[in-house]
Design a protein around this motif. Structure first.
Motif, PDB file in Angstrom:
ATOM      1  N   HIS A   1     -88.567 -34.139  38.880  1.00  0.00           N
ATOM      2  CA  HIS A   1     -87.290 -34.096  39.593  1.00  0.00           C
ATOM      3  C   HIS A   1     -87.590 -33.953  41.084  1.00  0.00           C
ATOM      4  N   ALA A   2     -86.636 -34.358  41.898  1.00  0.00           N
ATOM      5  CA  ALA A   2     -86.781 -34.232  43.346  1.00  0.00           C
ATOM      6  C   ALA A   2     -85.477 -33.692  43.918  1.00  0.00           C
ATOM      7  N   ALA A   3     -85.618 -32.907  44.967  1.00  0.00           N
ATOM      8  CA  ALA A   3     -84.460 -32.327  45.635  1.00  0.00           C
ATOM      9  C   ALA A   3     -84.807 -32.099  47.101  1.00  0.00           C
ATOM     10  N   ARG A   4     -83.833 -31.675  47.840  1.00  0.00           N
ATOM     11  CA  ARG A   4     -84.046 -31.392  49.257  1.00  0.00           C
ATOM     12  C   ARG A   4     -84.541 -29.965  49.420  1.00  0.00           C
ATOM     13  N   LEU A   5     -85.553 -29.790  50.264  1.00  0.00           N
ATOM     14  CA  LEU A   5     -86.093 -28.474  50.590  1.00  0.00           C
ATOM     15  C   LEU A   5     -85.064 -27.723  51.414  1.00  0.00           C
ATOM     16  N   GLY A   6     -84.779 -26.495  51.054  1.00  0.00           N
ATOM     17  CA  GLY A   6     -83.766 -25.707  51.754  1.00  0.00           C
ATOM     18  C   GLY A   6     -84.154 -25.284  53.157  1.00  0.00           C
ATOM     19  N   PRO A   7     -85.199 -24.475  53.305  1.00  0.00           N
ATOM     20  CA  PRO A   7     -85.534 -24.009  54.650  1.00  0.00           C
ATOM     21  C   PRO A   7     -86.165 -25.110  55.495  1.00  0.00           C
ATOM     22  N   GLU A   8     -85.875 -25.092  56.781  1.00  0.00           N
ATOM     23  CA  GLU A   8     -86.499 -26.041  57.695  1.00  0.00           C
ATOM     24  C   GLU A   8     -87.745 -25.388  58.286  1.00  0.00           C
ATOM     25  N   VAL A   9     -88.881 -25.966  57.996  1.00  0.00           N
ATOM     26  CA  VAL A   9     -90.160 -25.473  58.495  1.00  0.00           C
ATOM     27  C   VAL A   9     -90.762 -26.578  59.362  1.00  0.00           C
ATOM     28  N   PRO A  10     -90.984 -26.316  60.633  1.00  0.00           N
ATOM     29  CA  PRO A  10     -91.512 -27.370  61.520  1.00  0.00           C
ATOM     30  C   PRO A  10     -92.791 -28.011  60.966  1.00  0.00           C
ATOM     31  N   GLY A  11     -92.786 -29.338  60.887  1.00  0.00           N
ATOM     32  CA  GLY A  11     -93.951 -30.093  60.441  1.00  0.00           C
ATOM     33  C   GLY A  11     -94.083 -30.249  58.941  1.00  0.00           C
ATOM     34  N   LEU A  12     -93.352 -29.467  58.156  1.00  0.00           N
ATOM     35  CA  LEU A  12     -93.449 -29.520  56.694  1.00  0.00           C
ATOM     36  C   LEU A  12     -92.543 -30.620  56.155  1.00  0.00           C
TER      37      LEU A  12
END
Length: 126
Positions: free
Chosen positions: A104-115
């Motif tokens: 499965h794929a989903a959107r990553l919640g936290p925004e981490v620069p460069g990740l």
């Protein structure tokens, strides 16, 4: 059933979570990024390069647990940008060319620069 924490030196780790936990015949690999354990930096700016490194990191963790990517039954992919889905698939197909695990794929919640990506997986070593 007792659980065993898996610690692999060939993959990035954190004191905040286990790289993986083995419970019986199952190994649960935590969300693993494209961080290069040798440099401590992301393995490039593209989703393809980070996907390759994340899968290599997962492979190192599975190896420490006594398994391999051939034992993987389920994969979860979190993408920082859903537009990276095609690029992730391009690299992912190199690692699982035939009979891939459930995914499965989903959107990553936290925004981490460069990740760009985090990958978790479950393996069965029965």
């Amino acid at each position: 059933m007792p659980r065993e924490v898996v610690r692999a030196t060939g993959a990035p780790g954190s004191p905040l979570f286990s790289q993986a936990v083995r419970a019986g015949s199952f190994v649960f690999v935590s969300g693993t990024t494209g961080l290069d354990p040798a440099t401590g930096r992301m393995a490039g700016d593209t989703v393809q390069s980070q996907t390759a490194q994340a899968l290599a990191n997962c492979e190192a963790i599975l190896r420490e647990a006594g398994g391999s990517l051939d034992d993987v039954v389920e994969v979860g992919v979190l993408l920082s940008d859903p537009a990276d889905f095609a690029g992730m698939n391009e690299e992912y197909a190199r690692w699982f060319p035939t009979d891939p695990p459930a995914r499965h794929a989903a959107r990553l919640g936290p925004e981490v620069p460069g990740l760009r990506i985090s990958i978790r997986m479950t393996a069965y070593l029965g």
